[in-house]
Design an enzyme around this catalytic site. Sequence first.
Site, mmCIF file in Angstrom:
data_model
loop_
_atom_site.group_PDB
_atom_site.id
_atom_site.type_symbol
_atom_site.label_atom_id
_atom_site.label_comp_id
_atom_site.label_asym_id
_atom_site.label_seq_id
_atom_site.Cartn_x
_atom_site.Cartn_y
_atom_site.Cartn_z
ATOM 1 N N HIS A 143 -5.140 -9.005 2.114
ATOM 2 C CA HIS A 143 -3.809 -9.584 1.898
ATOM 3 C C HIS A 143 -3.901 -10.825 1.008
ATOM 4 C CE1 HIS A 143 -3.108 -7.610 5.968
ATOM 5 N NE2 HIS A 143 -2.222 -7.023 5.190
ATOM 6 N N LYS B 34 -5.572 0.692 -0.868
ATOM 7 C CA LYS B 34 -6.079 1.356 0.337
ATOM 8 C C LYS B 34 -5.051 2.340 0.862
ATOM 9 C CE LYS B 34 -6.001 -0.513 4.420
ATOM 10 N NZ LYS B 34 -5.331 0.544 5.241
ATOM 11 N N ARG C 297 -6.091 -3.158 11.256
ATOM 12 C CA ARG C 297 -6.512 -2.381 12.421
ATOM 13 C C ARG C 297 -7.984 -2.588 12.754
ATOM 14 N NH1 ARG C 297 -2.519 1.622 13.481
ATOM 15 N NH2 ARG C 297 -1.000 1.838 11.792
#
Length: 280
Positions: free
Chosen positions: A36, A150, A188
């Site tokens: 990010h 991704k 995750r």
Amino acid sequence: MKFFEKVFDLQAFLNAKGANSTIGFVPTMGALHNGHISLLKKALAENDLVVLSIFVNPTQFNNPEDLKNYPRTIKEDVKLLQQHVDVIIFAPSVEEVYPEGFGNQPDFDFSPLDKVMEGAFRPGHFNGVGRVVKRFFEIVNPQRAYFGQKDFQQLAIIKNMAAQLNLPLEIISCPTERETDGLAMSSRNRNLTPEARKFAAAIPVVLNEAKSMQPLKTVQQVKEWATGQIEATGFLQLDYFEIADVKNLQHLQNWNPEGNNVACIAVFAGKVRLIDNIVF
């Protein structure tokens, strides 16, 4: 750094900056990591103002348990972002994003992009993605929006939606950031047990090996090999391994020219579902 929770307050701030200011937008669901941050840095370098949203969108989860378990770490996220003094954080409530409820949101036709891979395994997922991204585009009104590769299929869906709606903005595709062993950075990942994390390192290995086999093996042979490699771990559970066209995401029977093939994978490492891809 600025922090807003209300649409009205965010828009008032952006409007006060003047119509000549360019706005970059980085949508996230929080649980921020260096992937990010790489999006944020690129956005900050290319725009006068940058809005980073933190919002776990319920309409894109087809599994209630997945929504429940998705990491929510707003305090950690804000602390991580403090070093980026120019970022504008927007962390609205569900009611703020969907003031009229979920039922009044539009349905999208992303066919054929949403009929394969994630779309096949997570019914309704991409319609939920389209809804929330469209809503955020309306709120922020950016000139550029930044997404990681991704989520390759999601990126294709967002580009398709922007084209369908003739939105006056640029969708910026950014490379996947990886851990030292090659595992794609993901929110995750923090839910992985130590054992699951160890086995998850096999995912990028399989993808890179599949890429290297392209001149020597057929598409079907590579798919069968990759499936066997995941099964051989005795731990990872494969949802899919597909080789597709980079533009329409349809499954390939024969190889495309170089740069037009993408291998996409979805794997359960314990209870955590991970996705990744490689273009070649």
